[in-house]
Write a protein that holds these residues in place. Sequence first.
Motif, PDB file in Angstrom:
ATOM      1  N   UNK A 412      45.282  37.479  29.197  1.00  0.00           N
ATOM      2  CA  UNK A 412      45.745  38.374  30.340  1.00  0.00           C
ATOM      3  C   UNK A 412      46.999  38.093  31.050  1.00  0.00           C
ATOM      4  N   UNK A 413      47.212  36.853  30.954  1.00  0.00           N
ATOM      5  CA  UNK A 413      48.313  36.221  31.972  1.00  0.00           C
ATOM      6  C   UNK A 413      49.516  35.639  30.796  1.00  0.00           C
ATOM      7  N   UNK A 454      42.154  38.677  35.820  1.00  0.00           N
ATOM      8  CA  UNK A 454      42.543  38.167  36.971  1.00  0.00           C
ATOM      9  C   UNK A 454      43.355  39.047  38.209  1.00  0.00           C
ATOM     10  N   UNK A 455      44.167  39.872  37.687  1.00  0.00           N
ATOM     11  CA  UNK A 455      44.969  40.706  38.516  1.00  0.00           C
ATOM     12  C   UNK A 455      44.107  41.639  39.241  1.00  0.00           C
ATOM     13  N   UNK A 488      50.344  34.053  36.482  1.00  0.00           N
ATOM     14  CA  UNK A 488      50.680  34.954  37.293  1.00  0.00           C
ATOM     15  C   UNK A 488      51.893  34.950  38.080  1.00  0.00           C
ATOM     16  N   UNK A 489      52.922  35.504  38.046  1.00  0.00           N
ATOM     17  CA  UNK A 489      54.257  35.159  38.343  1.00  0.00           C
ATOM     18  C   UNK A 489      54.600  36.512  39.454  1.00  0.00           C
ATOM     19  N   UNK A 490      55.449  36.186  40.709  1.00  0.00           N
ATOM     20  CA  UNK A 490      55.978  37.089  41.511  1.00  0.00           C
ATOM     21  C   UNK A 490      57.360  36.901  41.500  1.00  0.00           C
ATOM     22  N   UNK A 524      49.091  46.072  41.038  1.00  0.00           N
ATOM     23  CA  UNK A 524      48.016  45.647  39.807  1.00  0.00           C
ATOM     24  C   UNK A 524      48.222  46.339  38.735  1.00  0.00           C
ATOM     25  N   UNK A 525      48.573  47.586  38.826  1.00  0.00           N
ATOM     26  CA  UNK A 525      48.876  48.655  37.782  1.00  0.00           C
ATOM     27  C   UNK A 525      49.993  48.114  36.763  1.00  0.00           C
ATOM     28  N   UNK A 526      51.168  47.885  37.500  1.00  0.00           N
ATOM     29  CA  UNK A 526      52.150  47.332  36.690  1.00  0.00           C
ATOM     30  C   UNK A 526      52.458  45.874  36.546  1.00  0.00           C
ATOM     31  N   UNK A 527      51.301  45.181  37.193  1.00  0.00           N
ATOM     32  CA  UNK A 527      51.243  43.800  37.302  1.00  0.00           C
ATOM     33  C   UNK A 527      52.636  43.148  37.858  1.00  0.00           C
ATOM     34  N   UNK A 528      52.891  43.335  39.002  1.00  0.00           N
ATOM     35  CA  UNK A 528      53.801  42.895  39.650  1.00  0.00           C
ATOM     36  C   UNK A 528      53.678  42.639  41.148  1.00  0.00           C
ATOM     37  N   UNK A 529      54.387  41.382  41.516  1.00  0.00           N
ATOM     38  CA  UNK A 529      54.041  40.897  42.885  1.00  0.00           C
ATOM     39  C   UNK A 529      55.542  40.828  43.595  1.00  0.00           C
TER      40      UNK A 529
END
Length: 568
Positions: A412-413, A454-455, A488-490, A524-529
């Motif tokens: 996932x990550x 995890x997202x 998981x990055x932002x 969470x859809x685009x997996x962006x923070x």
Amino acid sequence: MSIDTQGHTEEHEESFAELFEASLKERGGEGVLKEGEVVKGTVIQVTKDFAIVDVGYKSEGQVPLAEFTNAKGETLVKVGDPVEVLLESRENETGMVVLSKEKADKMRIWDEISAACERDELVHGMIVGRVKGGLSVDIGVKAFLPGSQVDIRPVRNLDQFIGKDFDFKVIKFNKKRGNIVLSRRVLLEKQREELKKDTLLKLKEGAILKGVVKNLTDYGAFIDLGGIDGLLHITDMSWGRVGHPSEVFNVGDEVRVVVLKFDPQTERVSLGLKQIQEDPWHRADEKYPVGTRVKGKIVSLTDYGAFIEIEQGVEGLVHVSEMSWTKRVKHPSKLVNVGDEVEAVVLDIDPKAKRIALGMKQIEPNPWTLLEDKYPIGSVIKGQIRNVTDFGVFVGVEEGIDGLVHVSDISWTQRIKHPGEIFKKGDEVEAVVLNIDVENERFSLGIKQLHQDPWDTLAERSPIGSVVKGKVTKVTDFGAFVEIEEGIEGLVHVSELREERVEKPSDVVKEGDELEVKIIDINTVDRKIALSAKAVLSGEADYRDYMRHQGGDMGKARLGDLMKKFNR
């Protein structure tokens, strides 16, 4: 009258001489017995070794009894039998005339042969053996039959004629030298010409004739139709495959053939055997409709498949892709051999083109159709990795069936450049069944699906506005990426690094730095923070204050720009 010392008068001597001359004439003599002549005589006694013969000479002659004995050892002469003998010598050491019946017989035979030559007659004899350049023939005396005169065509094996009787033509005769040369070929050629006249009257396209197999070659058989030969090509022998004419015929076999073509000028005749029978392809579609299960023998292998003879003259092709549901067959020889008896199913048939498409795998149920019941979507399977590629790993599900875990379904990550970074061939793994495409025979698996994304719960663990610590993983011209959880990055945009204007992010942070940041947005859809360091430094209490500080809608616009850069 004068009297000699023996008391005979001259008159008596003359009288005796006249009587002796007369006696010789009656016995076939010419008045005086000469050595080397054949005379008539009478057997007057038979002893253990000799037959005593009276030839009218002053003393009898003797002939070896063996000359009157047959092959069984039986004596064929008795007292009183008339005989013709050759006078070899007037007297031997015993005072008897030396005679030979055998030599007399030969001289008589020579005379008979000579007479036959003069009358252009044939002689009969038996071939008794091989000699240099030909055969030896017994025609009463030994004669020579050259190899070139044995038959019309050259004969490789002359031994096959030994012990057989034939008529011959004398082509050379020399009594003095004892030389006789014979020919059988001359007679055969004459007979052939006579037969040829009759055969030519029957020769026409479509005529069915009887013939004898005269010679076999790699490309066909020559058939003697009676004075003229026709070629039966190997392709016209059978509707089925013929590797060599010897598989069908032997020299000397009688056959019925049809005339396919005849050229009177060259006298060339093309013959057919299979044309007498119906072409099995004419009704093949009736006999073998699609779906029919057939049995046959493998007759040929190619790189792309195997040919199966399902009846004489009817062959079908099993393409390599139709041999197994599960095995990846690189060459048909991996599964079958020439001569194997196999079963197959008719997939398609075209009688005009003489083609049948067969399938061997269709004999068994398609295992792919059973997979959906055995492995429903969402079930977990365990298997060994059979292959590692750039785009994923193949996991063995069943014999011949592999499932693909695409590189995007491994984690996932983690950002995985090549699956080989994590897996190697032979590793045992668990995976979740994602999809089964029976038609295209594709089985999709996922490893990351074994765990929750995890997202999905990130917002619960780290809601917007919360302050977290992370490590800088990358610094770019537009900001810095910070890992707040494993994998998981932002993004901390350049505008969110400091209160004051920052021209170059690398002047503020560097890769590996620990940084405290506030979460200002989660997609969470685009997996962006979206993260902010200056919000932590300024001590702002919550995201609303941040938004008011940015000026409402204008702040939203800036966040959109920030996310676009993050997407890059």
